[in-house]
Design an enzyme around this catalytic site. Structure first.
Site, PDB file in Angstrom:
ATOM      1  N   ASP A   1     -33.605 -13.273 -32.886  1.00  0.00           N
ATOM      2  CA  ASP A   1     -33.594 -14.617 -32.319  1.00  0.00           C
ATOM      3  C   ASP A   1     -35.031 -14.958 -31.920  1.00  0.00           C
ATOM      4  O   ASP A   1     -35.953 -14.146 -32.062  1.00  0.00           O
ATOM      5  CB  ASP A   1     -32.601 -14.682 -31.132  1.00  0.00           C
ATOM      6  CG  ASP A   1     -32.097 -16.095 -30.892  1.00  0.00           C
ATOM      7  OD1 ASP A   1     -30.953 -16.254 -30.405  1.00  0.00           O
ATOM      8  OD2 ASP A   1     -32.829 -17.056 -31.203  1.00  0.00           O
TER       9      ASP A   1
ATOM     10  N   GLU B   1     -27.600 -23.705 -24.361  1.00  0.00           N
ATOM     11  CA  GLU B   1     -27.988 -22.391 -23.874  1.00  0.00           C
ATOM     12  C   GLU B   1     -27.951 -22.293 -22.351  1.00  0.00           C
ATOM     13  O   GLU B   1     -27.001 -22.801 -21.741  1.00  0.00           O
ATOM     14  CB  GLU B   1     -29.343 -22.009 -24.474  1.00  0.00           C
ATOM     15  CG  GLU B   1     -29.280 -22.031 -26.001  1.00  0.00           C
ATOM     16  CD  GLU B   1     -30.431 -21.335 -26.672  1.00  0.00           C
ATOM     17  OE1 GLU B   1     -31.038 -21.945 -27.552  1.00  0.00           O
ATOM     18  OE2 GLU B   1     -30.729 -20.174 -26.334  1.00  0.00           O
TER      19      GLU B   1
HETATM   20  O1  LIG Z   1     -33.411 -22.429 -32.920  1.00  0.00           O
HETATM   21  C1  LIG Z   1     -33.563 -21.095 -33.325  1.00  0.00           C
HETATM   22  C2  LIG Z   1     -32.701 -20.185 -32.472  1.00  0.00           C
HETATM   23  C3  LIG Z   1     -31.196 -20.435 -32.651  1.00  0.00           C
HETATM   24  O2  LIG Z   1     -30.831 -20.218 -34.006  1.00  0.00           O
HETATM   25  C4  LIG Z   1     -30.400 -19.479 -31.748  1.00  0.00           C
HETATM   26  O3  LIG Z   1     -28.986 -19.644 -31.920  1.00  0.00           O
HETATM   27  C5  LIG Z   1     -30.698 -19.705 -30.280  1.00  0.00           C
HETATM   28  O4  LIG Z   1     -30.309 -18.578 -29.531  1.00  0.00           O
HETATM   29  C6  LIG Z   1     -32.142 -20.066 -30.060  1.00  0.00           C
HETATM   30  N1  LIG Z   1     -32.711 -20.242 -28.892  1.00  0.00           N
HETATM   31  C7  LIG Z   1     -33.992 -20.655 -29.116  1.00  0.00           C
HETATM   32  C8  LIG Z   1     -34.921 -20.943 -28.052  1.00  0.00           C
HETATM   33  C9  LIG Z   1     -34.597 -20.562 -26.735  1.00  0.00           C
HETATM   34  C10 LIG Z   1     -35.464 -20.841 -25.697  1.00  0.00           C
HETATM   35  C11 LIG Z   1     -36.680 -21.510 -25.942  1.00  0.00           C
HETATM   36  C12 LIG Z   1     -36.993 -21.898 -27.246  1.00  0.00           C
HETATM   37  C13 LIG Z   1     -36.110 -21.613 -28.307  1.00  0.00           C
HETATM   38  C14 LIG Z   1     -34.195 -20.729 -30.475  1.00  0.00           C
HETATM   39  N2  LIG Z   1     -33.035 -20.335 -31.042  1.00  0.00           N
END
Ligand SMILES: OC[C@@H]1[C@@H](O)[C@H](O)[C@@H](O)c2nc(-c3ccccc3)cn21
Length: 606
Positions: free
Chosen positions: A285, A495
């Site tokens: 990730d 998230e």
């Molecule tokens: O977008 C790409 C991936 C996505 O596919 C995943 O399911 C997800 O857990 C995710 N969190 C972030 C992310 C989290 C915090 C700050 C910046 C980006 C980036 N991503």
């Protein structure tokens, strides 16, 4: 003659082995690197042999960019990759988790929690195929979807990304993978990556494993489970994903019994790759290996060592790529990481790229730009909205059912109330145009629930919209309206921003319910990423509908409210009474829900 790896008539393994033996360490490590599009210039692609690029949530070539602009951007980055010594095409990935959700005017489908309520795997497979076409319209061949989390606690901010609390229902909905990638060919190898053609996309089963089982639903936190609990609750969807030929698996930020999944060799390598014989590639990730230390990135050499030795094949870096490349090069050159681990990673990446035809078709197919937001896809999304709605109450005790509502009103007027009736962004939820989602009606093209209601009722009917009617308004107007439709719910979130310990309906929703439903007949439509506390209002409402996060095709809500179609949706997760009961899932010893898993009233179309 031409190098064997360039010859599509050569057997897959011949192409992989021919290319691998030609690659320098720098070229191999480049293939394992995924960088954000913002730093993906043609020079960087060529000079660092970068194998993959992503759009993070909301990362677009320009605001409201049209498909042609996306195609230009992706092709430009590809040109840089192809100008490298061996000309290995780069793979561009993006989150298309409920439609091509970063892209302006894309069709936005109901989030997975609603799709689980349809109980219709065939429909969900069609959705995968439609989304694949919309993604290809922008020149992109790879999606970070589906999320096959089994959400066991709705306090988790990502619970709406999960099809269900029930592993069997999530297993059924892995049909979306076959929609994205195409069905595996009859003579195809089970478990091998499989992408049928240039109207399909490579998929990504995420987040491996146990992302939906963290304590109190705290995002990225720790899942406590015995091996057998894991195998019976969180692992089953991965069996189906692997058999369906899913091309990639993304590792979870969360931990399993205190061990970070991004450093979990027993599960990433020994179980997924060896036991399940998954033959695609494992991707981290976003900064997932950085988060192996506290504070994150505190010891990046250690992060790289632990992540790569765990079995991660491609790292979603996504910005500090020179540091990643330097550190991994050092770790290989000093013998900490064996070349065999690097070669395993690169073989897997090449297997996916060869299988999906990326070497033969590295550039976008411009004939597909018209697929974005196509009416046929919107009609499919509208059908999914209809089938995802769950009718929880219909008529007070001893009274006749309120739904389906008549399309004419004897008094000539109906009231629509509540913030979420006229808010396209809120009905789409998180992961829409931006990472966190937006409120308001200007974010993209779609139909609000209010628009849908106005179109559904007879022209003569006066639809009055009051966003937040107070007691005075209701007192003055109570005889004017035959009934009210009250649409309230949660704001968009994604998230950790969605983690919530009380799960009450946000203000001013409750007040709107009290004011309106205390005065006239009402149906409450709840727009949320999960069940919320509704027990206090159950007595006063005449009807109650869970709409989840329906997406752009809000007309689907009116379709069932007004009886063009009957309600058929069934709860994909338990509707609790209060958050103090959580976690509480079907099958638990103590199970005292307001509405149980599988519940849903039905109505007949007119
Ligand atoms: O977008 C790409 C991936 C996505 O596919 C995943 O399911 C997800 O857990 C995710 N969190 C972030 C992310 C989290 C915090 C700050 C910046 C980006 C980036 N991503």
């Amino acid at each position: 003659g031409a190098a064997k790896y360039k010859d599509p008539k050569q057997p897959l393994n011949t192409r992989i082995n021919d290319l691998l033996r030609r690659m320098t360490l720098a070229e191999k490590i480049g293939q394992m690197s995924q960088i954000e599009r913002e730093n993906a210039t043609a020079d960087v692609m060529r000079n660092y042999f970068i194998g993959s690029v992503l759009s993070g949530g909301g990362s677009v070539p320009s605001p409201n960019a049209a498909p042609a602009e996306w195609v230009r951007m992706v092709n430009e980055i590809q040109r840089g990759a192809l100008s490298s010594r061996l000309g290995i095409p780069m793979l561009y990935g993006i989150d298309a988790v409920h439609g091509h959700n970063n892209v302006y005017r894309a069709t936005i489908f109901p989030h997975n929690i609603g799709l689980g309520c349809t109980r219709d795997p065939e429909l969900v497979q069609k959705i995968g195929a439609a989304v694949a076409l919309e993604v290809r319209a922008t020149g992109i061949p790879y999606v970070f979807a589906p999320c096959i989390a089994v959400c066991r606690d709705p306090r988790w901010g990502r619970c709406y990304e999960s099809f269900s609390e029930d592993p069997k229902l999530v297993q059924q909905m892995t049909s979306i993978i076959s929609g994205f990638q195409g069905e595996i060919p009859a003579n195809g190898r089970l478990g091998a990556p499989s992408v049928s053609g240039q109207r399909n996309v490579a998929a990504c089963a995420k987040h491996y494993v146990g992302d939906g089982g963290t304590t109190n639903g705290i995002n990225e936190n720790n899942t406590v489970a015995t091996f057998h609990e894991l195998l019976s609750i969180h692992m089953p969807p991965y069996y189906n994903a692997v058999i369906r030929g899913v091309s990639t698996v993304m590792v979870s930020f969360s931990s399993l019994n205190g061990v970070k999944m991004h450093a979990n060799r027993p599960f990433v390598t020994d179980f997924l790759k060896t036991k399940l014989r998954f033959r695609g590639f494992v991707i981290s990730d976003y900064e997932g290996i950085d988060r192996l230390t506290t504070p994150q990135h505190a010891d990046y050499v250690l992060s790289v060592k632990l992540g790569i030795l765990a079995g991660i094949d491609m790292v979603m870096i996504p910005y500090r790529y020179t540091e990643f490349i330097d550190d991994l090069t050092l770790l290989v050159q000093n013998g900490t990481i064996p070349m065999s681990r690097i070669d395993d990673a690169v073989r897997r990446i090449l297997r996916v790229k060869f299988t999906m035809g990326l070497f033969e078709h590295p550039y976008a197919d411009p004939s597909l730009t018209g697929e974005l937001g196509k009416q046929e896809h919107r009609d499919l999304a509208r059908e999914a909205v209809r089938k995802s709605l769950v009718l929880l109450k219909n008529g007070k005790p001893g009274e006749k059912p309120l739904l389906p509502l008549p399309k004419k009103a004897y008094g000539g007027s109906i009231l629509v109330a509540g913030s979420h009736a006229d808010d396209l962004g809120s009905q789409c939820g998180g992961w829409t145009i931006t990472w966190q989602g937006l409120t308001g009606n200007n974010l993209t093209a779609g139909t609000t629930m209010l628009d849908g209601i106005k179109r559904a009722v007879e022209p003569a009917i006066d639809v009055v919209y009051a966003k937040n009617p107070d007691a005075g308004f209701m007192q003055q107007n109570k005889v004017r309206f035959d009934y009210a439709i009250v649409v309230v719910g949660e704001p968009p979130y994604a998230e950790t921003f969605g983690d919530n310990l009380n799960l009450t309906i946000p203000a001013p929703g409750p007040d709107v319910i009290w004011n309106v439903c205390g005065s006239i007949k009402c149906v409450v439509v709840l727009v949320s990423g999960r069940p919320l506390v509704v027990e206090p209002y159950i007595g006063i409402v005449d009807a109650l509908v869970a709409a989840w996060l329906p997406g752009t095709e809000g007309q689907g809500v009116a379709d069932v409210l007004f009886g063009d179609y009957g309600f058929t949706g069934k709860l994909s997760r338990t509707w609790f009474r209060s958050a103090e009961q959580l976690p509480m899932n079907a099958g638990d010893a103590h199970y005292d829900p307001l509405f149980p898993f599988g519940f849903g009233l039905e109505t007949q179309p007119w």
